[in-house]
Design an enzyme around this catalytic site. Structure first.
Site, PDB file in Angstrom:
ATOM      1  N   CYS A 133       0.844  -1.203   0.000  1.00  0.00           N
ATOM      2  CA  CYS A 133       0.000   0.000   0.000  1.00  0.00           C
ATOM      3  C   CYS A 133       0.875   1.249   0.000  1.00  0.00           C
ATOM      4  O   CYS A 133       1.344   1.698   1.056  1.00  0.00           O
ATOM      5  CB  CYS A 133      -0.929  -0.008   1.219  1.00  0.00           C
ATOM      6  SG  CYS A 133      -1.996   1.435   1.275  1.00  0.00           S
ATOM      7  N   CYS A 136      -0.553   4.130   2.053  1.00  0.00           N
ATOM      8  CA  CYS A 136      -0.416   3.989   3.512  1.00  0.00           C
ATOM      9  C   CYS A 136       1.036   4.175   3.957  1.00  0.00           C
ATOM     10  O   CYS A 136       1.304   4.795   4.974  1.00  0.00           O
ATOM     11  CB  CYS A 136      -0.862   2.604   3.987  1.00  0.00           C
ATOM     12  SG  CYS A 136      -2.276   1.912   3.152  1.00  0.00           S
ATOM     13  N   ASP A 137       1.973   3.613   3.210  1.00  0.00           N
ATOM     14  CA  ASP A 137       3.358   3.515   3.699  1.00  0.00           C
ATOM     15  C   ASP A 137       4.355   4.405   2.975  1.00  0.00           C
ATOM     16  O   ASP A 137       5.511   4.489   3.388  1.00  0.00           O
ATOM     17  CB  ASP A 137       3.839   2.058   3.598  1.00  0.00           C
ATOM     18  CG  ASP A 137       2.985   1.124   4.442  1.00  0.00           C
ATOM     19  OD1 ASP A 137       2.444   1.602   5.459  1.00  0.00           O
ATOM     20  OD2 ASP A 137       2.856  -0.060   4.090  1.00  0.00           O
TER      21      ASP A 137
END
Ligand code: NAP
Length: 304
Positions: A133, A136-137
């Site tokens: 992701c 997200c990261d």
């Protein structure tokens, strides 16, 4: 829990959320069950540029709009993982925590789950060097070098996102052509921060001091190994349908649900929509389309 619903929708991605809007507006008592994140894969997508009416919108924002809209007409939304659907006319939907919910019709909109990198130690380093992701990261890789594996729409969209944060993005594809749409391929090729390596496949991880420090790639023609230094690896190598809780008679050989034009399946009162069904074009808009049709068909089925 002992409530009966007209329709239970499994999955709160664009297909399930749209189905909920249509079902609840048709006055059906509607429940949506989501196992992970509301919005599904959309929530993990950086930018959407092909959803009509929104020239460019973040996946998370669109997912939030859809989630809010889905409950506006009375649909309920709960968290849970469905493990079984049983019964014929009255159906029981069983969750992994033992809850059993009853309904008259079911719409399956469980989407797909990303394929994971099949390399030694890949599981061990997922969440600390390997990520599925970028949205997200990506933040953790600011000013660092990252590698993306895969050449589909997901890989290229997230490469463009990561290029806004990382010092360099290397995309590795196993053929000499991309699977993604031409428009996004052009954008990627024009991005100075992105390097493309064709005809290579991942061979092994480079690990130093218990951290990812690169990836070894194998040339598919010569078998020669090249090392690409990086701190993060983002595999986007496709996805498989989340349908393992269903009777195999509903599925094709790849596990996708076989539906008719009205989104009905081989089982009475069970409809399906979105990326988990067998179809050619998997987009947010086509998932919404399927969801609307599935809800309309469920409403007609319940009237009969
Ligand atoms: P995808 O289109 O199936 O692409 C997977 C990519 O990974 C391909 O480049 C494939 O190479 C490569 N690959 C597969 N297995 C591999 C392996 N073992 N090692 C190395 N490379 C491997 O998957 P996706 O990008 O996740 O997209 C899934 C679906 O969602 C598609 O239908 C896509 O169009 C849709 N989608 C749409 C949008 C949008 O329209 N905005 C955004 C994201 C996704 P080959 O090409 O050589 O097979």
């Amino acid at each position: 829990m002992n409530k009966t619903y007209d329709v239970i929708i499994i999955g709160a991605g664009p297909a399930g959320l749209t189905a909920a809007i249509y079902a609840s507006r048709a006055n059906l008592k509607t429940l949506i069950i989501e196992a992970a994140i509301n919005g599904g894969k959309l929530s993990k997508t950086y930018q959407i540029e092909n959803y009509p009416g929104f020239e460019s919108v973040s996946g998370l924002e669109l997912a939030q709009h859809l989630t809010d809209h889905s409950q506006k007409f009375g649909a309920e939304l709960i968290s849970g993982e469905v493990t079984e659907i049983s019964g014929t006319q009255n159906k029981t939907v069983t969750l992994s925590d033992g809850r059993a919910l009853t309904c008259k019709a079911v719409i399956i909109a469980t989407g797909t789950k990303e394929r994971t990198l099949d390399l030694p130690h890949a599981n061990e380093y997922t969440g600390r060097g390997i990520s599925y992701c970028a949205v997200c990261d990506g933040f953790f890789y600011r000013n660092k070098e990252v590698v993306i594996i895969g050449g589909g729409n997901s890989a290229l969209e997230e490469a463009l996102y990561l290029a806004t944060l990382a010092s360099k993005v290397t995309i590795v594809i196993r053929r000499d052509v991309f699977r993604a749409e031409a428009g996004i391929v052009d954008k990627v090729k024009a991005n100075e921060k992105i390097e493309i390596i064709t005809k290579h496949i991942p061979e092994s991880l480079c690990i130093k001091d218990d951290r990812i420090c690169g990836i070894n790639l194998k040339d598919v023609d010569t078998n020669e190994i090249t090392t690409v230094p990086c701190k993060g690896i983002f595999p986007y190598i496709g996805a498989d349908p989340v349908t393992d809780f269903l009777d195999p008679s509903l599925l094709d050989e790849k596990g996708y649900i076989i539906t008719k034009q009205d989104m009905s399946t081989a089982a009475e009162g069970i409809f399906a929509a979105g990326d988990c069904i067998r179809k050619d074009l998997r987009q947010v808009i086509t998932a919404c389309n399927d969801g609307a049709i599935a809800a309309d068909s469920a409403a007609r089925y319940l009237k009969q």
